[in-house]
Scaffold this motif. Structure first.
Motif, PDB file in Angstrom:
ATOM      1  N   GLY A   8       0.860  -1.304  -0.041  1.00 44.51           N
ATOM      2  CA  GLY A   8      -0.050  -0.070  -0.079  1.00 44.51           C
ATOM      3  C   GLY A   8       0.857   1.237   0.011  1.00 44.51           C
ATOM      4  N   GLY A   9       2.136   1.143   0.062  1.00 47.31           N
ATOM      5  CA  GLY A   9       2.960   2.441   0.286  1.00 47.31           C
ATOM      6  C   GLY A   9       2.869   2.884  -1.239  1.00 47.31           C
ATOM      7  N   GLY A  10       3.543   4.355  -1.352  1.00 51.76           N
ATOM      8  CA  GLY A  10       3.627   4.858  -2.732  1.00 51.76           C
ATOM      9  C   GLY A  10       3.947   6.307  -2.561  1.00 51.76           C
ATOM     10  N   GLY A  16      -2.649  14.324   1.234  1.00 47.86           N
ATOM     11  CA  GLY A  16      -3.218  13.162   0.576  1.00 47.86           C
ATOM     12  C   GLY A  16      -3.443  12.066   1.680  1.00 47.86           C
ATOM     13  N   SER A  17      -3.892  10.974   1.182  1.00 48.92           N
ATOM     14  CA  SER A  17      -3.985   9.780   2.099  1.00 48.92           C
ATOM     15  C   SER A  17      -3.296   8.177   1.378  1.00 48.92           C
ATOM     16  N   LEU A  18      -2.899   7.765   2.245  1.00 46.45           N
ATOM     17  CA  LEU A  18      -2.666   6.090   1.843  1.00 46.45           C
ATOM     18  C   LEU A  18      -3.243   5.022   2.787  1.00 46.45           C
ATOM     19  N   ARG A  19      -3.603   3.971   2.430  1.00 44.92           N
ATOM     20  CA  ARG A  19      -3.780   3.024   3.386  1.00 44.92           C
ATOM     21  C   ARG A  19      -2.788   1.816   3.378  1.00 44.92           C
ATOM     22  N   VAL A  64       1.508  11.761  14.677  1.00 43.34           N
ATOM     23  CA  VAL A  64       0.348  11.011  13.750  1.00 43.34           C
ATOM     24  C   VAL A  64      -0.890  11.230  14.652  1.00 43.34           C
ATOM     25  N   LYS A  65      -1.096  11.367  15.846  1.00 46.12           N
ATOM     26  CA  LYS A  65      -2.432  11.448  16.343  1.00 46.12           C
ATOM     27  C   LYS A  65      -3.460  12.362  15.821  1.00 46.12           C
ATOM     28  N   GLY A  66      -4.546  11.856  15.207  1.00 41.09           N
ATOM     29  CA  GLY A  66      -5.566  12.367  14.568  1.00 41.09           C
ATOM     30  C   GLY A  66      -5.427  12.368  13.490  1.00 41.09           C
ATOM     31  N   ARG A  67      -4.458  11.872  12.853  1.00 36.89           N
ATOM     32  CA  ARG A  67      -4.206  11.649  11.322  1.00 36.89           C
ATOM     33  C   ARG A  67      -4.094  10.351  10.875  1.00 36.89           C
ATOM     34  N   VAL A  79      -3.699  -6.233   9.038  1.00 36.22           N
ATOM     35  CA  VAL A  79      -3.702  -4.892   9.943  1.00 36.22           C
ATOM     36  C   VAL A  79      -3.578  -3.903   9.118  1.00 36.22           C
ATOM     37  N   TYR A  80      -4.313  -2.851   9.223  1.00 35.08           N
ATOM     38  CA  TYR A  80      -4.050  -1.663   8.229  1.00 35.08           C
ATOM     39  C   TYR A  80      -3.800  -0.364   9.007  1.00 35.08           C
ATOM     40  N   LEU A  81      -3.074   0.419   8.360  1.00 36.27           N
ATOM     41  CA  LEU A  81      -2.713   1.841   8.677  1.00 36.27           C
ATOM     42  C   LEU A  81      -3.323   2.885   7.836  1.00 36.27           C
ATOM     43  N   GLN A  82      -4.363   3.562   8.326  1.00 38.68           N
ATOM     44  CA  GLN A  82      -4.996   4.686   7.272  1.00 38.68           C
ATOM     45  C   GLN A  82      -4.042   5.906   7.794  1.00 38.68           C
ATOM     46  N   MET A  83      -3.736   6.579   6.664  1.00 30.57           N
ATOM     47  CA  MET A  83      -3.027   7.671   6.871  1.00 30.57           C
ATOM     48  C   MET A  83      -3.407   8.748   6.200  1.00 30.57           C
ATOM     49  N   ASN A  84      -4.144   9.938   6.850  1.00 31.96           N
ATOM     50  CA  ASN A  84      -4.740  10.976   6.243  1.00 31.96           C
ATOM     51  C   ASN A  84      -3.963  12.265   6.511  1.00 31.96           C
ATOM     52  N   SER A  85      -4.069  13.382   5.709  1.00 32.72           N
ATOM     53  CA  SER A  85      -3.451  14.365   5.979  1.00 32.72           C
ATOM     54  C   SER A  85      -1.827  14.288   5.824  1.00 32.72           C
TER      55      SER A  85
END
Length: 123
Positions: A8-10, A16-19, A64-67, A79-85
């Motif tokens: 899922g990297g890139g 932007g966002s990545l998961r 990273v808290k909140g993002r 397991v997932y890591l949703q990364m926003n902002s």
């Protein structure tokens, strides 16, 4: 043989966002603590997020808290890591890790590691 495989990297623009996904095989990590770490060039590996399946607790680095949000799909052993902002300072190789129990935010507390996936955030 236990394996953790991240994906899922890139490359993404700032804001932007990545998961990220971490697929586990070789055993069931249903009772394990699962974590995400990251390592930027020239820096030490640092804690990002973790959760304990037994207690349902989640932990996040202040940066990273909140993002970012860590979650899991037990049926898929993933397991997932949703990364926003996302910010340029989030650029790093991200690693998934597993431990029999949560023992803090140090990499030494984790027994199993994936190979990592590169996340690059442009400004």
């Amino acid at each position: 043989q236990v394996q953790l495989v991240e994906s899922g990297g890139g490359l993404v623009q700032g804001g932007g966002s990545l998961r990220l996904s971490c697929a586990a095989s070789g055993r069931t990590f249903s009772n394990y603590a699962m974590g995400w770490f990251r390592q930027a060039p020239g820096k030490e590996r640092e804690f990002v997020a973790a959760f304990t399946r037994s207690g349902g607790s989640t932990y996040y680095a202040d940066s990273v808290k909140g993002r970012f949000t860590i979650s899991s799909d037990n049926a898929k052993n993933t397991v997932y890591l949703q990364m926003n902002s996302l910010k340029p300072e989030d650029t790093a190789v991200y690693y998934c890790a597993a431990a029999p129990y949560y023992s803090g935010r140090t990499p030494m507390g984790y027994n199993y590691w994936g190979q990592g996936t590169q996340v690059t955030v442009s400004s």
